[in-house]
Scaffold this active site. Structure first.
Site, short mmCIF file in Angstrom:
data_model
loop_
_atom_site.label_atom_id
_atom_site.label_comp_id
_atom_site.label_asym_id
_atom_site.label_seq_id
_atom_site.Cartn_x
_atom_site.Cartn_y
_atom_site.Cartn_z
CG ASP A 86 126.39 -53.57 -42.54
OD1 ASP A 86 126.17 -52.38 -42.27
OD2 ASP A 86 126.50 -54.01 -43.68
CB SER A 141 113.16 -46.75 -42.73
OG SER A 141 113.25 -46.59 -41.34
CG LEU A 142 109.80 -50.25 -45.86
CD1 LEU A 142 110.02 -50.89 -47.22
CD2 LEU A 142 108.35 -50.41 -45.42
CE LYS A 181 114.03 -52.32 -48.69
NZ LYS A 181 114.98 -51.31 -49.14
#
Ligand code: ZN
Length: 859
Positions: A86, A141-142, A181
């Site tokens: 990440d 996607s967001l 979400k």
């Protein structure tokens, strides 16, 4: 100084759910991103001076990410932890953000590779190939926002793009739809003429893998095969997009089963959902859920189908989808309201049936969305406001046990001090002892500390080796790039020392068997088994003030003049060591040689000593003695005494039932001991009464279930409690006899019609009074209070069990008639009393008036 970030963040970057689909590697339970790692990434990007250097770095990062992905997908090898992976992604994105001109230049490789469809390769049990289909319109996607400022910036951009199309007033009122979400796996359901024809994963956004049979498996209840609802219309061909997820309860059950079968349990709900979709077998025994969040249609995906997001959700509900999308969303044009929704959701997130990782804000009106537009990856009219918690890694030095006022033992982590969000953290909560066991937390280990908002910092879990290393590297990186950077990142020398590796020396921690405060036995709280409690409520120093205050309180022994403040003072000055000592205060105050001239001891001076004169102290003390002596001379009802003991879960009503059933403290105690020995009711058929020597089990008492019975048994099984009760009685407290048991001294008096009456001090005890009509001298509520004070109860309805009907002016005719009928009927025992004065005379005589009689009789 870092931990994992959410998988949706990755989805956004990769544009595919593949990594998410196969991310069985997640080691974190909550997928809260760390704002620290974001800061690290941003700082990293900011330290790059030139575009050419950035280009080199991006290429390098892309290569690392690609290589990791390749190994991950093609060879099922995990070279990086989620946290490390990440951070690479975040750095990549941060650099792209800073150097706009390089955006998209290096991620093509990643995109195409993700799209190459290696979905099943990392799964050990299949080499199953998925068919791929094109989405009607791209599945985007967001974008994410990690704090309120980022949301505000997003909102500004949105409004700017609408300035030309909307008048100022309308612009003010532009609404967002805020929704939870849910942390799952994206899917798109294609409906043709109202029938489900295909389910696709997100894939690369353009093409998705066919997961129809997974979604259609009997375990996915939330996907209607045919759009239902009476008279509801639907587009001829369109896709409903949403999240496939597994509920927490379902996950628990599945994992229990997996463990029992010797399989590896799913690490979290999303892994489970992803796992199901990768499985080859058709009948997968994991119940999937689905929640819609958007739609797709040919040639675009916006306005023509639905006017607002909410309209879409309303239709979804009619068609047969879960109504969660409706019930868990909010509409507002006020950012502060959206933030309040976000905060509330954050607080509630652990109580929901599914995991969530943030809140999504979408422009509600679809017409406006087209105007605002999208970029290549994500719509510009929506943003995910992620839950952000600050985390740090530090060493757990020791575990301290605190005893709360009600005896609950809580473990507190004593930490190597570390900096978190500007504060130095030295202690953190560990919730309860079972969490320590479950998370395998040991003293001497490095742990992840989280602090969200102003909440008390908590230990989430043990830090992974990689996290410790990353944490160390970040500290180094930060301090080498610039001196101010370290400060900006909230890194301090202490945090870098705290991240030192602690591979050896960790020791297992065992939950205490004895209360650290009083050495009495502890027990698991019966309520949920998650709480450890000190059983010695009456003796334990940590609990003694609270317990003694309860003991002396109005509904218990009602010792006036002994409030919490005074009791605290008595303990402080060692005038009393335990509750029972209050009954010997007077004796000890005067000593063997009673000298009334002497200054009262310090414990009597509990109020403003500077302003009080000697005689005032003495008066205070004397008042206190008088109140205590009152209790001794008048005696205590058994129900009140049981209530006064402060047994967890035994309130007033339960205490009354217990008193009614057992009629003496000894019998009550015996029942508790029996329960303690046998664990539950030993004599199920014979719990009627005790007349024939039949023992009534605790659980047979009204209002006493498993939890209460265990609690009572725990109380009496602690010798300290039994001793303390004995001491209280030895010190002169008398428990009043309850009529109807084996207590011979009780007597009934002339006017009683009901044999429930237990003693003269409380004529009305256990009697039910019904009132009809009005009264001039007192209000109904005053009368009710009088009755209840003397142990009676008031009901509005007249029943067979009513003992007294109190009749005022203009009484209800039907009540009167019914009462007369009952009085005439066989076994009817109702007493009709006309007027309050008569009632007062017959039934509300005070204790003092009665006591004369009592004294006569007793002597
Ligand atoms: Zn204790």
């Amino acid at each position: 100084m870092t931990t994992t970030i959410s998988k949706t963040k990755m989805k956004k970057i990769t544009g595919g759910c593949l990594r998410a689909l196969s991310s069985l590697s997640s080691s974190s339970e909550r997928n809260l991103p760390s704002s620290n790692s974001l800061q690290v990434a941003t700082a990293f990007a900011n330290s790059i001076e030139s575009s050419s250097k950035a280009e080199k770095i991006l290429r390098d990062l892309a290569q690392k990410i690609s290589e990791s992905d390749r190994l991950y997908y093609d060879e099922a090898k995990e070279t990086l932890t989620d946290g490390e992976y990440d951070l690479l992604r975040m750095k990549f994105e941060a650099v792209e953000r800073k150097f706009e001109e390089l955006r998209g230049k290096f991620d093509d490789g990643m995109y195409s590779r993700v799209g190459s469809g290696r979905l099943a390769s990392s799964s050990s049990n299949s080499s199953f190939e998925y068919k791929k289909y094109k989405h009607l319109s791209p599945m985007q996607s967001l974008k994410n926002a990690f704090n309120a400022d980022e949301v505000r910036e997003f909102d500004e951009r949105v409004r700017k793009s609408l300035v030309e199309v909307l008048p100022a007033a309308a612009l003010q009122k532009v609404e967002y739809c805020a929704e939870l979400k849910i942390d799952g796996v994206s899917a798109s359901l294609r409906y043709e003429n109202g029938k489900l024809v295909r389910a696709l994963s997100r894939g690369d956004g353009e093409f998705g893998e066919d997961i129809t049979r997974h979604v259609l498996s009997s375990s996915c209840r939330d996907v209607p095969r045919e759009l239902g609802g009476e008279g509801s219309s639907y587009p001829e061909v369109f896709e409903i997009r949403g999240e496939v997820y597994v509920e927490e309860d379902a996950l628990e059950k599945v994992n229990e089963r997996k463990s029992a079968n010797g399989e590896t349990p799913f690490k979290n709900a999303r892994n489970a959902a992803a796992g199901v979709m990768r499985m080859k077998e058709q009948n997968v025994d994991v119940p999937l859920s689905f929640i819609p969040h958007g739609w797709g249609t040919e040639g675009g995906d916006r306005a023509e189908l639905f006017e607002t997001q909410i309209e879409f959700y309303e239709k979804c509900q009619k068609w047969g989808f879960s109504d969660l999308c409706l019930t868990r969303s909010a509409i507002s044009s006020d950012l502060n309201e959206l933030f309040a929704f976000h905060a509330k959701t954050y607080d509630l997130r652990d109580t929901l049936s599914h995991k969530i990782d943030g809140v999504v804000y979408k422009i509600n009106e679809t017409r406006l969305r087209d105007r605002i537009g999208s970029d290549s990856r994500a719509p510009k009219w929506a943003i995910a406001h992620k839950f952000v918690a600050d985390v740090a890694i530090t060493t757990l030095k020791s575990i301290e046990v605190q005893v709360g006022r009600t005896g609950v033992l809580t473990p507190v982590a004593i930490l190597e001090p570390c900096e978190l969000n500007g504060a130095t953290i030295r202690r953190a909560t560990l919730h309860n002892f079972f969490e320590i066991e479950r998370k395998k937390i040991q003293i001497g280990q490095d742990v992840v500390v989280e602090r969200a908002g102003d909440v008390i910092p908590k230990i989430i879990r043990v830090a992974t080796d990689a996290e410790r290393i990353t944490s160390e590297e970040n500290a180094k990186e930060a301090s080498s790039s610039s001196s101010s950077l370290g400060a900006a990142l909230g890194l301090s020398s202490s945090s870098s020392t705290s991240s030192s590796l602690n591979l050896g020396g960790a020791s297992a921690y065992a939950a205490p068997m004895l209360c650290p405060c009083c050495n009495s036995l502890v027990s698991r709280d019966a309520e949920d088994g998650m709480v450890i409690r000190c059983n010695a409520g009456l003796k334990c120093p940590a609990q003694r003030t609270a317990r003694t205050t309860h003991f002396a309180s109005k509904k218990a022994l009602d010792i006036r003049g002994l409030a919490e403040k005074q009791i605290e003072k008595l303990f402080e000055t060692n005038a009393i060591e335990r509750t029972s000592d209050i009954f010997t205060l007077e004796e000890r105050f005067y000593g063997p040689n009673r000298n009334e001239e002497e200054m009262p001891p310090v414990w009597a001076r509990y109020e403003n000593p500077a302003q009080k004169k000697k005689h005032e102290f003495t008066k205070n003390a004397l008042n206190m003695f008088a109140a205590i002596n009152d209790v001794k001379t008048n005696g205590v009802q058994l129900a009140k005494f049981i209530y006064a003991l402060g047994i967890p879960f035994v309130g007033e009503a339960t205490a009354k039932e217990l008193a009614k059933t057992y009629k003496s403290l000894d019998k009550f105690k015996e029942a508790a001991e029996r329960y303690h020995e046998t664990g539950s009711r030993a004599d199920e058929e014979s719990d009627v009464d005790e007349k024939n020597g039949i023992k009534i089990s605790l659980e047979a008492v009204e209002g006493v279930g498993d939890i209460v019975a265990k609690s009572i048994a725990n109380f009496w099984s602690e010798p300290n409690n039994a001793n303390e009760v004995k001491r209280i009685l030895d010190n002169g407290v008398k428990i009043l006899p309850v009529f109807g048991g084996d207590v011979s001294s009780s007597s009934s008096s002339s006017s009683r019609t009901n044999n429930n009456i237990n003693n003269n001090n409380n004529k009305l005890s256990n009697l039910k009074v019904c009132i009809t009509g009005t009264f001039t001298s007192k209000s109904r509520s005053e009368i009710q209070r009088d009755i209840e004070r003397l142990g009676g109860s008031v009901s509005n309805a007249l029943a067979k069990s009513t003992d007294i009907l109190l009749i005022g002016e203009n009484p209800g005719k039907s009540k009167l008639e019914k009462a007369r009928e009952i009085a005439k009927s066989k076994g009817g025992r109702i007493v009709l009393v006309e007027g309050f004065e008569q009632f007062q005379k017959d039934w509300l005589t005070t204790m003092e008036e009665d006591r004369d009689d009592d004294d006569d009789r007793e002597e």
